[in-house]
Structure formats: structure tokens, C-alpha cells
Design a protein around this motif. Structure first.
Motif, short mmCIF file in Angstrom:
data_model
loop_
_atom_site.label_atom_id
_atom_site.label_comp_id
_atom_site.label_asym_id
_atom_site.label_seq_id
_atom_site.Cartn_x
_atom_site.Cartn_y
_atom_site.Cartn_z
N LEU A 133 -12.96 27.84 57.26
CA LEU A 133 -12.56 28.44 55.99
C LEU A 133 -12.80 29.94 56.10
N LEU A 134 -11.72 30.72 56.01
CA LEU A 134 -11.81 32.17 56.15
C LEU A 134 -11.41 32.83 54.84
N VAL A 135 -12.26 33.75 54.39
CA VAL A 135 -12.06 34.46 53.12
C VAL A 135 -12.08 35.96 53.42
N TYR A 136 -11.17 36.71 52.77
CA TYR A 136 -11.03 38.14 53.05
C TYR A 136 -11.20 38.95 51.76
N PRO A 137 -12.44 39.20 51.34
CA PRO A 137 -12.65 40.04 50.14
C PRO A 137 -12.59 41.54 50.43
N PHE A 138 -12.78 41.96 51.69
CA PHE A 138 -12.80 43.39 52.07
C PHE A 138 -13.86 44.15 51.28
N GLU A 139 -15.09 43.62 51.27
CA GLU A 139 -16.18 44.24 50.52
C GLU A 139 -17.32 44.74 51.40
N GLY A 140 -17.23 44.60 52.70
CA GLY A 140 -18.30 45.06 53.57
C GLY A 140 -19.17 43.91 54.07
N ARG A 141 -19.80 44.14 55.19
CA ARG A 141 -20.55 43.07 55.85
C ARG A 141 -21.74 42.58 55.02
N ALA A 142 -22.47 43.50 54.39
CA ALA A 142 -23.65 43.09 53.62
C ALA A 142 -23.26 42.18 52.45
N VAL A 143 -22.21 42.54 51.73
CA VAL A 143 -21.76 41.71 50.62
C VAL A 143 -21.22 40.38 51.12
N HIS A 144 -20.51 40.39 52.23
CA HIS A 144 -19.96 39.15 52.77
C HIS A 144 -21.07 38.20 53.24
N GLU A 145 -22.15 38.76 53.73
CA GLU A 145 -23.26 37.90 54.16
C GLU A 145 -23.84 37.13 52.97
N ALA A 146 -24.05 37.82 51.86
CA ALA A 146 -24.58 37.14 50.67
C ALA A 146 -23.53 36.23 50.04
N MET A 147 -22.28 36.69 49.99
CA MET A 147 -21.22 35.89 49.37
C MET A 147 -20.97 34.60 50.14
N SER A 148 -20.99 34.66 51.46
CA SER A 148 -20.76 33.45 52.25
C SER A 148 -21.90 32.45 52.06
N ALA A 149 -23.13 32.94 51.96
CA ALA A 149 -24.26 32.03 51.73
C ALA A 149 -24.17 31.37 50.37
N VAL A 266 -35.54 42.83 47.74
CA VAL A 266 -34.72 41.90 48.52
C VAL A 266 -33.36 41.72 47.87
N TYR A 267 -33.33 41.52 46.56
CA TYR A 267 -32.07 41.26 45.87
C TYR A 267 -31.19 42.51 45.82
N GLU A 268 -31.79 43.68 45.63
CA GLU A 268 -31.00 44.89 45.45
C GLU A 268 -30.61 45.54 46.77
N GLN A 269 -31.52 45.56 47.74
CA GLN A 269 -31.28 46.28 48.98
C GLN A 269 -30.72 45.39 50.08
N GLN A 270 -31.31 44.23 50.26
CA GLN A 270 -30.90 43.39 51.39
C GLN A 270 -29.75 42.46 51.03
N MET A 271 -29.73 41.93 49.82
CA MET A 271 -28.67 41.01 49.42
C MET A 271 -27.60 41.68 48.57
N GLU A 272 -27.76 42.97 48.25
CA GLU A 272 -26.73 43.75 47.55
C GLU A 272 -26.28 43.03 46.26
N GLU A 273 -27.24 42.76 45.39
CA GLU A 273 -26.93 41.99 44.18
C GLU A 273 -25.91 42.71 43.30
N VAL A 274 -26.07 44.01 43.12
CA VAL A 274 -25.17 44.75 42.22
C VAL A 274 -23.75 44.73 42.77
N ARG A 275 -23.59 45.07 44.03
CA ARG A 275 -22.25 45.07 44.62
C ARG A 275 -21.67 43.67 44.69
N LEU A 276 -22.52 42.68 44.95
CA LEU A 276 -22.04 41.30 45.00
C LEU A 276 -21.51 40.85 43.65
#
Length: 331
Positions: A133-149, A266-276
Motif C-alpha cells: 500500500l503506497l500513499v503519496y501525501p508529499f509532506e516530508g519524511r518526518a510526517v510520513h513516518e508518523a502518518m504511516s505508523a 516527543v510529540y512536537e519535535q520527533q513525531m511532528e504533531e502539529v504538521r501531522l
């Protein structure tokens, strides 16, 4: 009286020396300015000297031809206005870089779809490795890491399933040995912002990440002694001490400010909660396009290639496997 006259003479000499030094400094500045003026190109001196044509005519002088008329300036930004956005886009479309990418765009459009600004593209693939399953949000690697999880966690709540995750700057992949149930009926719910904070807590090992963040917080807060000057403790010793304090706070003082600060970082810097959250809100307003292409598309190729670094047992090296994928794509 003689003493008084000598003092006046000394003061006069001092004032004269200051005036003389000041005049010398002015002369040196004028000399520098003159040298700079001579160092400029000839066409610039003529252009600056002739920019007031009326002044030359008033003085009875005939203005010399401008640098542009003499061909000294080929493309002067002062005389030629900057190109419009339409002209810049037309120039970009004729650039050699974009011309080289046109075949890939055509192949992507032929096999699947090229997502627009208001669209989210999702692709389903099936290979010998499993279901992709491939998804293309074009939001950057950090956001994609949290979004995929988060997406993997929400899918796993409906059925027992195991995922392998890969991502890059413009998309991510979920790989499983079972078909992944993502279609028009549930796709908006999977990408919703509802219970996002809970999903972030459950989808990632946030406790371990917060424990690593807590080490720096504990050092700054003075809870951990770093050692005497010249005898600094090693990082693993500091981490062990911070982990003990973290577990004590977690079990007996869960509302501790330092503990909450670790989770917040962790939520704001590593998991990019706001951008996510912003990305998921944009996806809710987009048109979601789901495709089942027969082969891997150009957009999916880099993500699949990055996912080949998973811990799999294979007698082929990475270059051979990528070469086989490229041959299958061009077939």
C-alpha cells in the motif's frame, strides 16, 4: 606669564596637529573614492554620467551612446524587467531537467495517476513479497513516518495484521502478507484527526522515545550529576540514571512537569504533531484517488527500493534487486 604663554602655544600646536591629521584623512578618503571610481567598468561610468540627459543638454554637452546602444550590456536588469510568472513557468517547462522527467510523468500517468495539488494518490500493488500500500501525501519524511505508523495502527484495530513500513520525502509504504483493507469506504476515517493523540501514543513506542528525551531534561534540571570537570560520565551511564528517575516519575508522579515536558518534546519535535494534524486536515479536503496498477509506478519505485533494506534473507545484493525492479518497470 611665561608659563601661561607656553601652555597656550602647546594647545595651539595640538589643535593644529589635529586639523592637519583630519585634512590628511579627508584627502585619503577622497583618494580612495577616486580609485574606486576608476576601478569601475567604463560602461558603468558612462551610464552613471549620462543618466541625466537633461543636465548634459543644459550644459551644452552631447550625451554619448548608452552602454546598451553600444552593446556593452547584453542583459541589464535595470533596463529589462523581470519575467512574469507565466514566462518563468514556460521557461521551466523547456528546461532540460524537466524534459528528462517527461517520460517518467507519461509512464506514471499511463500506469496509475499523477496527483494534483488537491488530490491524494493511493496505490495497491501485489508482488512476491506481499501486498503493498503506497500513499503519496508529499509532506516530508518526518510526517510520513508518523502518518504511516498511525495508519498501520488504525488498520490493525480491525484485523490482526503485521506491517513493514518504508518512507521517503513524498510518500510511504505499508507492506503485509495479507491484503490491506483500504478503499473508498474507510479511507477518510483512516486519515481523520479524531483521537489523533491516542493513536500517536499507541502507534509508536513513545515511552522509549520520551525516556531518551528525559535524559537531557534531567541534566538541565540538575537531577543527574554529570561528573567532575575532566571526568565526565559516559552517555550510557547518564541514560541509565535518567531511566531510573523516569520510571519513578512514571509510576509515582505521572503529572510531574519534567515528565510531561519529555512527552511534549516527543510529540512536537520527533513525531511532528502539529504538521501531522495539519496534513491530515488537508487530506480530508482532498480528493482521494485509489489505483491498482499492474506494475510498480515511477512514484513508487524509490520507496520500494528504500524498503529493500529491510531485514530480509536474500542471496542477492541490493544492486541486483534494484536492477531487476528497473527491468520490470521498463518491460
Amino acid at each position: 606669564m611665561r608659563f601661561w604663554n607656553s601652555e597656550i602655544e602647546k594647545n595651539q600646536i595640538t589643535v593644529l596637529e589635529k586639523i592637519r591629521n583630519r585634512l590628511a584623512a579627508i584627502d585619503s578618503v577622497a583618494t580612495i573614492q577616486e580609485r574606486l571610481q576608476k576601478a569601475r567598468p567604463e560602461w558603468w561610468r558612462e551610464y552613471v554620467g549620462n543618466r541625466h540627459e537633461g543636465q548634459h543638454l543644459k550644459n551644452g554637452l552631447t550625451p554619448s551612446p548608452s552602454p546598451v546602444e553600444r552593446g556593452a550590456i547584453q542583459d541589464n536588469d535595470l533596463l529589462n524587467p523581470s519575467p512574469s510568472p507565466v514566462e518563468r513557468r514556460a521557461k521551466a517547462e523547456t528546461s532540460p531537467e524537466l524534459q528528462a522527467l517527461i517520460p517518467l510523468f507519461e509512464l506514471q500517468s499511463q500506469l496509475s495517476h499523477i496527483p494534483r495539488n488537491n488530490e491524494l494518490l493511493i496505490e495497491h500493488h501485489e508482488s512476491k513479497e506481499g501486498f503493498h500500500l503506497l500513499v503519496y501525501p508529499f509532506e516530508g519524511r518526518a510526517v510520513h513516518e508518523a502518518m504511516s505508523a498511525i495508519l498501520a495502527y488504525r488498520i490493525s484495530r480491525s484485523m490482526p495484521i503485521t506491517f513493514s513500513i518504508a518512507m521517503n520525502d513524498y510518500g510511504f509504504e505499508l507492506l503485509s502478507d495479507k491484503p490491506i483493507p483500504v478503499d473508498d469506504s474507510n479511507v477518510h476515517a483512516l486519515f481523520s484527526t479524531e483521537d489523533l493523540f491516542l493513536a500517536m501514543q499507541q502507534s509508536a513506542n513513545h515511552v522509549e522515545m520520551a525516556m531518551r528525551k528525559f535524559r537531557d531534561i534531567a541534566v538541565i534540571g540538575g537531577l543527574i550529576f554529570q561528573g567532575m570537570p575532566g571526568e565526565q560520565k559516559k552517555a550510557r551511564h547518564l541514560q541509565a540514571s535518567a531511566s531510573l528517575i523516569f520510571k519513578v516519575f512514571k509510576d509515582f508522579d505521572p503529572d510531574n512537569l519534567l515528565l510531561r515536558q519529555a512527552y511534549q518534546e516527543v510529540y512536537e519535535q520527533q513525531m511532528e504533531e502539529v504538521r501531522l494534524r495539519q496534513a491530515l486536515q488537508r487530506i480530508q479536503q482532498h480528493d482521494i484517488i485509489i489505483r491498482w496498477p499492474e506494475k510498480f509506478t515511477p512514484l513508487s519505485f524509490p520507496i520500494i527500493a528504500d524498503g529493500l533494506n529491510r531485514n530480509n534473507l536474500s542471496s542477492e545484493n541490493l544492486e541486483e534487486r534494484i536492477r531487476k525492479m528497473a527491468a520490470a518497470l521498463n518491460a
